[in-house]
Every structure is written in C-alpha cells, then in structure tokens.
Scaffold this motif. Structure first.
Motif, short mmCIF file in Angstrom:
data_model
loop_
_atom_site.label_atom_id
_atom_site.label_comp_id
_atom_site.label_asym_id
_atom_site.label_seq_id
_atom_site.Cartn_x
_atom_site.Cartn_y
_atom_site.Cartn_z
N LEU A 168 -1.64 0.75 12.71
CA LEU A 168 -1.79 2.00 11.96
C LEU A 168 -2.88 1.83 10.92
O LEU A 168 -2.87 0.87 10.14
CB LEU A 168 -0.47 2.36 11.25
N VAL A 169 -3.82 2.77 10.89
CA VAL A 169 -4.80 2.89 9.82
C VAL A 169 -4.49 4.22 9.15
O VAL A 169 -4.40 5.25 9.82
CB VAL A 169 -6.24 2.89 10.38
N TYR A 170 -4.30 4.21 7.84
CA TYR A 170 -3.91 5.45 7.17
C TYR A 170 -4.35 5.43 5.71
O TYR A 170 -4.97 4.47 5.25
CB TYR A 170 -2.39 5.66 7.31
N GLY A 171 -3.99 6.49 4.99
CA GLY A 171 -4.49 6.69 3.64
C GLY A 171 -3.94 5.83 2.54
O GLY A 171 -4.30 6.01 1.37
N GLY A 172 -3.06 4.89 2.84
CA GLY A 172 -2.66 3.88 1.88
C GLY A 172 -1.56 4.23 0.90
O GLY A 172 -1.20 3.41 0.06
N GLY A 173 -0.99 5.45 0.98
CA GLY A 173 0.06 5.83 0.04
C GLY A 173 1.44 5.43 0.52
O GLY A 173 1.67 5.24 1.71
N ARG A 174 2.38 5.33 -0.44
CA ARG A 174 3.75 4.98 -0.07
C ARG A 174 4.69 6.17 -0.18
O ARG A 174 5.90 6.03 -0.05
CB ARG A 174 4.27 3.81 -0.90
N VAL A 209 -0.25 -2.57 9.45
CA VAL A 209 -0.64 -1.37 8.72
C VAL A 209 -1.86 -1.67 7.86
O VAL A 209 -1.84 -2.58 7.03
CB VAL A 209 0.50 -0.85 7.83
N VAL A 210 -2.91 -0.89 8.07
CA VAL A 210 -4.12 -0.97 7.25
C VAL A 210 -4.17 0.29 6.39
O VAL A 210 -4.33 1.39 6.91
CB VAL A 210 -5.40 -1.07 8.12
N GLY A 211 -4.00 0.13 5.08
CA GLY A 211 -4.07 1.25 4.16
C GLY A 211 -5.41 1.28 3.45
O GLY A 211 -5.94 0.23 3.09
N VAL A 212 -5.93 2.49 3.27
CA VAL A 212 -7.21 2.67 2.57
C VAL A 212 -7.03 3.78 1.56
O VAL A 212 -6.77 4.93 1.93
CB VAL A 212 -8.35 3.03 3.55
N ILE A 213 -7.16 3.44 0.29
CA ILE A 213 -6.91 4.43 -0.76
C ILE A 213 -7.99 4.32 -1.84
O ILE A 213 -8.35 3.21 -2.23
CB ILE A 213 -5.49 4.25 -1.35
N PRO A 214 -8.52 5.44 -2.33
CA PRO A 214 -9.48 5.37 -3.43
C PRO A 214 -8.79 4.99 -4.73
O PRO A 214 -7.62 5.32 -4.95
CB PRO A 214 -10.06 6.79 -3.51
N ASP A 215 -9.53 4.30 -5.58
CA ASP A 215 -8.93 3.80 -6.81
C ASP A 215 -8.35 4.90 -7.68
O ASP A 215 -7.29 4.74 -8.27
CB ASP A 215 -9.92 2.93 -7.60
N PHE A 216 -9.00 6.08 -7.70
CA PHE A 216 -8.50 7.14 -8.58
C PHE A 216 -7.21 7.78 -8.04
O PHE A 216 -6.51 8.47 -8.77
CB PHE A 216 -9.57 8.22 -8.81
N LEU A 217 -6.88 7.53 -6.78
CA LEU A 217 -5.62 8.02 -6.22
C LEU A 217 -4.55 6.94 -6.12
O LEU A 217 -3.39 7.24 -5.85
CB LEU A 217 -5.85 8.60 -4.81
N ALA A 218 -4.94 5.71 -6.32
CA ALA A 218 -3.99 4.60 -6.14
C ALA A 218 -2.73 4.80 -6.98
O ALA A 218 -1.61 4.60 -6.49
CB ALA A 218 -4.65 3.27 -6.46
N ASP A 219 -2.89 5.23 -8.22
CA ASP A 219 -1.73 5.45 -9.07
C ASP A 219 -1.02 6.77 -8.73
O ASP A 219 0.19 6.83 -8.67
CB ASP A 219 -2.12 5.45 -10.54
#
Length: 193
Positions: free
Chosen positions: A36-42, A60-70
């Motif tokens: 799975l490659v996805y947007g990195g959110g939980r 699982v490969v998550g990819v999330i921008p730093d400003f959305l990580a929190d």
C-alpha cells in the motif's frame, strides 16, 4: 504490479460500508503481496486501510507533507513514512512508488489526486492502471459525468476507458492486474476547417 497508491478520505464518512471495504481492500492487497502506498495519515479511511494492511502483515508506504503531519496525525506504524515539504512532493512520490492507482470514497483531495493521475496517463506520462472502488455507488454520478464528457466529445472514448471501476476489492484487483494501457498517437482532435 507490486504496489498500489490508494487515495481516500481523511474522514471515515457516514456509511459503514466505506470502512468495511477499506478493510477488505487492505486484506485483499496483502493476500496478493501488494504494498500500500497512501497519504500517510492514521485517521479516516486512510488510517483504516493502512491498519488493515499492517494487521494482515503487509507493507505500507505513507507519504505526508510536514504541514499536515500533525493535522492528519501521521501514521507512525507505517513500514516506511516519508514526511515531505509539499502536496506536490507527496503526489509525485506516491506516483513514483505505485504501479497502480485506486480512489476510494473521499473528498476534494481524493478527486484531485484521481484526476491528476488520469490526466498524466492521458498525456502518456505513465502507463499504469487507474480505478475507483465504487463502494455502495459512491462514484456513480462521477462516472455518469465522465460518460457525458465522452458523449459530448470532450473526452475520447479511449481515455474514458482509462478509468476502471469495480464495487468489490477482489474484482478491482483483477481489473488492475489485467489492464492493458491504451496507445494513442494523439490525444487532441485537430481543428476542423
């Protein structure tokens, strides 16, 4: 096909079938050895599918921008978690890491990601399959809009055929695996005189 980028909501929505199908897609992917490659959110459907893949022993490969990580609460249980600088970086890395693309129910972001990879395919920038998991008819109206584009000759029939669809995860994975990319010499109709 070794990996699939799944675009879906950071909310679960109100229909319990969305959660059930996210879990079913995650389990089906693991059963076929797909990452799975996805947007990195939980949270939301994003977190649901990631948790399902992980619970079944998948990658699982998550990819999330730093400003959305929190804001999206980055999923720290991912096999790989990439925190990037922008949405553009996120989408590019996801596209590079994926061999296919699937949109589940979601909002503006899901549609934007879906149409971007469809457009890239139309322009010949990739030859990867793109599909919607049409849970409980979620994408019925969108598919009708695409049919209207085709019927009004604003979208070539071959390009309309780029978007695969299925209501069941197993059927969806079979269609992705069987996909044969279209080959068009041109994607625009020359002007008539």
């Amino acid at each position: 096909m070794k990996s699939i980028a799944v675009y879906c909501g950071s909310s679960t929505g109100t229909n319990p079938k969305y959660i059930a199908q996210a879990q079913a897609l995650g389990a089906a992917m693991v059963a076929q050895g797909l990452t799975l490659v996805y947007g990195g959110g939980r949270v939301g459907l994003m977190g649901t599918i990631a948790d399902a893949v992980l619970a079944h022993g998948g990658q699982v490969v998550g990819v999330i921008p730093d400003f959305l990580a929190d804001k999206e609460l980055a999923h720290l249980g991912c096999t790989e978690l990439h925190v990037v600088k922008s949405m553009h970086e996120r989408k590019l890395l996801m596209a590079d890491r994926a061999d296919a693309f699937v949109a589940m129910p979601g909002g503006f972001g899901t549609l934007e990601e879906l149409f971007e990879v469809l457009t890239w395919g139309q322009l010949g920038l990739h030859r990867k399959p793109v599909a919607v998991l049409n849970v409980d008819g979620y994408y019925d109206h969108l598919l009708l809009a695409l049919d209207r584009m085709r019927d009004d000759q604003l979208l070539r029939a071959e390009n309309r055929g780029q978007l695969l669809q299925a209501a069941d995860p197993q059927d969806l994975l079979a269609k992705l695996a069987a996909y044969q990319p279209i080959q068009l010499e041109k994607w625009l109709t020359p002007p008539t005189t």
